[in-house]
Scaffold this motif. Sequence first.
Motif, PDB file in Angstrom:
ATOM      1  N   ASP A 223       0.837  -1.197   0.000  1.00  0.00           N
ATOM      2  CA  ASP A 223       0.000   0.000   0.000  1.00  0.00           C
ATOM      3  C   ASP A 223       0.881   1.261   0.000  1.00  0.00           C
ATOM      4  N   ASP A 225       0.305   4.191   0.804  1.00  0.00           N
ATOM      5  CA  ASP A 225       0.187   5.004   2.019  1.00  0.00           C
ATOM      6  C   ASP A 225       1.191   4.560   3.081  1.00  0.00           C
ATOM      7  N   LEU A 226       1.387   3.234   3.179  1.00  0.00           N
ATOM      8  CA  LEU A 226       2.344   2.731   4.164  1.00  0.00           C
ATOM      9  C   LEU A 226       3.759   3.159   3.786  1.00  0.00           C
ATOM     10  N   VAL A 229       4.102   6.701   4.822  1.00  0.00           N
ATOM     11  CA  VAL A 229       4.352   6.817   6.261  1.00  0.00           C
ATOM     12  C   VAL A 229       5.848   6.690   6.522  1.00  0.00           C
ATOM     13  N   LEU A 233       8.440   9.533   7.957  1.00  0.00           N
ATOM     14  CA  LEU A 233       9.273   9.270   9.138  1.00  0.00           C
ATOM     15  C   LEU A 233      10.756   9.267   8.796  1.00  0.00           C
ATOM     16  N   ARG A 239      15.864  -0.057   7.759  1.00  0.00           N
ATOM     17  CA  ARG A 239      14.773  -0.064   8.721  1.00  0.00           C
ATOM     18  C   ARG A 239      13.418  -0.088   8.008  1.00  0.00           C
ATOM     19  N   PRO A 247       7.205  -7.147   6.869  1.00  0.00           N
ATOM     20  CA  PRO A 247       5.903  -7.517   7.435  1.00  0.00           C
ATOM     21  C   PRO A 247       4.770  -7.420   6.417  1.00  0.00           C
ATOM     22  N   TRP A 326       1.155 -11.691  10.576  1.00  0.00           N
ATOM     23  CA  TRP A 326       0.154 -10.901  11.293  1.00  0.00           C
ATOM     24  C   TRP A 326      -1.208 -11.088  10.656  1.00  0.00           C
TER      25      TRP A 326
ATOM     26  N   SER B  88      -3.722   4.711   7.581  1.00  0.00           N
ATOM     27  CA  SER B  88      -2.366   4.229   7.251  1.00  0.00           C
ATOM     28  C   SER B  88      -1.572   3.760   8.454  1.00  0.00           C
ATOM     29  N   LEU B  89      -2.225   3.068   9.346  1.00  0.00           N
ATOM     30  CA  LEU B  89      -1.473   2.431  10.430  1.00  0.00           C
ATOM     31  C   LEU B  89      -0.886   1.131   9.880  1.00  0.00           C
ATOM     32  N   LEU B  90       0.276   0.745  10.388  1.00  0.00           N
ATOM     33  CA  LEU B  90       0.835  -0.528   9.966  1.00  0.00           C
ATOM     34  C   LEU B  90       0.012  -1.635  10.624  1.00  0.00           C
ATOM     35  N   PRO B  91      -0.636  -2.487   9.815  1.00  0.00           N
ATOM     36  CA  PRO B  91      -1.612  -3.425  10.384  1.00  0.00           C
ATOM     37  C   PRO B  91      -0.998  -4.492  11.287  1.00  0.00           C
ATOM     38  N   TRP B  92       0.312  -4.671  11.190  1.00  0.00           N
ATOM     39  CA  TRP B  92       0.923  -5.728  12.007  1.00  0.00           C
ATOM     40  C   TRP B  92       1.415  -5.189  13.348  1.00  0.00           C
ATOM     41  N   LEU B 101       6.929   3.555  16.767  1.00  0.00           N
ATOM     42  CA  LEU B 101       7.801   3.569  15.588  1.00  0.00           C
ATOM     43  C   LEU B 101       8.169   5.009  15.222  1.00  0.00           C
ATOM     44  N   ARG B 136      -4.468  -4.194  17.766  1.00  0.00           N
ATOM     45  CA  ARG B 136      -4.035  -3.964  16.391  1.00  0.00           C
ATOM     46  C   ARG B 136      -5.120  -3.186  15.649  1.00  0.00           C
ATOM     47  N   ARG B 152      -0.053   9.443  16.310  1.00  0.00           N
ATOM     48  CA  ARG B 152       1.248   9.200  15.693  1.00  0.00           C
ATOM     49  C   ARG B 152       1.806  10.503  15.122  1.00  0.00           C
TER      50      ARG B 152
END
Lengths: 333, 284
Positions: A223, A225-226, A229, A233, A239, A247, A326, B88-92, B101, B136, B152
């Motif tokens: 995704d 969006d991830l 993020v 950051l 990293r 993941p 997960w 957009s949170l990391l689902p894991w 993080l 989660r 966040r």
Amino acid sequence: MSNASIASNSKITFLNINSPTLKANLTKVANQVVIPIVGIMVFLLMWSVAAQNIDTSLGKFPGPSAVSEQFKSLYTEHNAEREKEDAFYERQKKRNEARMAEDPDYSPRIRAYTGKETFLDQIFTSLKTVMSGFLLAAIIAVPLGIAIGLSKTLNTAVNPIIQIFKPVSPLAWLPLVTMVVSALYVTPDPVVPKSFINSLITVTLCCLWPMVINTAVGVASIDSDLVNVSRVLRLPALRHVQKVVIPASIPMIFTGMRLSLGIAWMVLIAAEMLAQNPGLGKFVWDEFQNGSSDSLARIMAAVIVIGFIGFLLDRMMLQIQRFASWDKASASR
Amino acid sequence: MNKVVLDISHVDMEFDTPGGKFKALDDVDLQISKGEFVSLIGHSGCGKSTVLNIVAGLYQATRGGIILNGKEVNEPGPERAVVFQNHSLLPWLTSYENVELAVKQVFKKTKSKAEIKEWVEHNLRLVHMDHAMNKRPSEISGGMKQRVGIARALSMQPDILLMDEPFGALDALTRSHMQDSLMEIQNELNNTVIMITHDVDEAVLLSDRIVMMTNGPEATIGEILDINLERPRDRIALSEDKEYTHLRHEVLTFLYEKQRKIETINTKKPQASEEKKVKDSHAA
């Protein structure tokens, strides 16, 4: 009187509420246990009827009973062989001790037992080969897949090569692998036999492609969006891979791993037959060449074992995936 | 007047499309002061998100640039934290780990382990999500996810907070609840915020200024409306307030009379072909 009737009424409804759940449970048990058993029984019946009507030059085609007999005899043969082996080492030890007593300067040499490998030994060899080949492939394929997934340039560069080598049966590689290994793997005291290396590389070659492709697709389809993020950051590249890329693509990586382990197991048996490398494939081929009246039943026993192990390998990967991923939904298939 | 934190300086944006260049933004110019809450409003497709992405550094402006505290910025960074539309949170990762993080990345050199833990928990408390720290994203509701997303972003202590339709995906009741929460947080922290929205009430209720954008292509700032309603604001009291109603009316007039979407669709086509003609003549 009216009170009593209400009470009994409520009792009836209570039972009525309960009975559907009981029924549901029973249906569940039926679905999960009874129906598969019925399926297996029908299969066994059809098999034994069909087997009686097939005459081969080695006698009748083995039915379920003949095969189960062979399972027993394969096990007793294994035990007998182990006893022989123990006896051999025992004799050797006594002989050495006797010579040591006679001549204190004598340094005893331990000679390995060179008896025939039993069915169980062959199973163990095959399992060892498939797992080592699979692990080697994973060590190469997952990092490569991640790199390809991350870099469009690398993907464009590598993609044609992958597309061309992917459809090649690893058995076609086998002669080349054999020649290269015997040319390069020359040591007077080999840690592992050459045949093991041959089978291992063949397995690795066929495991490689599905894992590379699935990992790359998994990484490329993260995704956006991830990824953003991670960019906001300012995660350093390593990293970013560790915290986001791996993941996120774990479900796809595992899909690739399960695919390739399945293929690897099939290919390994064929490779062992073709190259006479120790393992279940060699067992099948030896029995075929042997051509005794028991041979077909023993091969059929091997076929069942091969199928069962293949099934267990897949279940094992699924369990590892459930533990590692997960995304539990993707691990339930 | 407060000092200018962010200067969006004469930004143009062109995208390469198979059909040639598409000019999304034309000379967008906006200065934002410290502690100011600015809303960008406009019809969908007018380039609001493009502006935000350029400020965030996720896109590069074709012309012009972004000046943050006197320095030009060209790449994304935690001093311009983004709250994404779909959380957009990391689902894991759990809520706590998602915030952690960010905190670890921004403060790993300046904060000790205990301070990091305290800071993560503080930010989750701020958005009232401390009860679900170890859940989660798949285990919490859409509004809760967005709260964690805000936590966040806040945890990075950004110079400016960028929010891309933060409540757009939520139902109306949850949305007003989140707006109240945001006002409460804003009251406490007084961040500088750019928020994209297509909700007129949300814009008037939350903002100090509403920047209204014209329709694309070549979208730019149409009008800027100052909202001088007293804070803290109360949505129920304001709903009968004359000033509020008037401001709301102003935005609605801009959106539905001056920039009616249907009209622009009609006029867009001839415009586009004219552009092509111009380009063709240039080529010739």
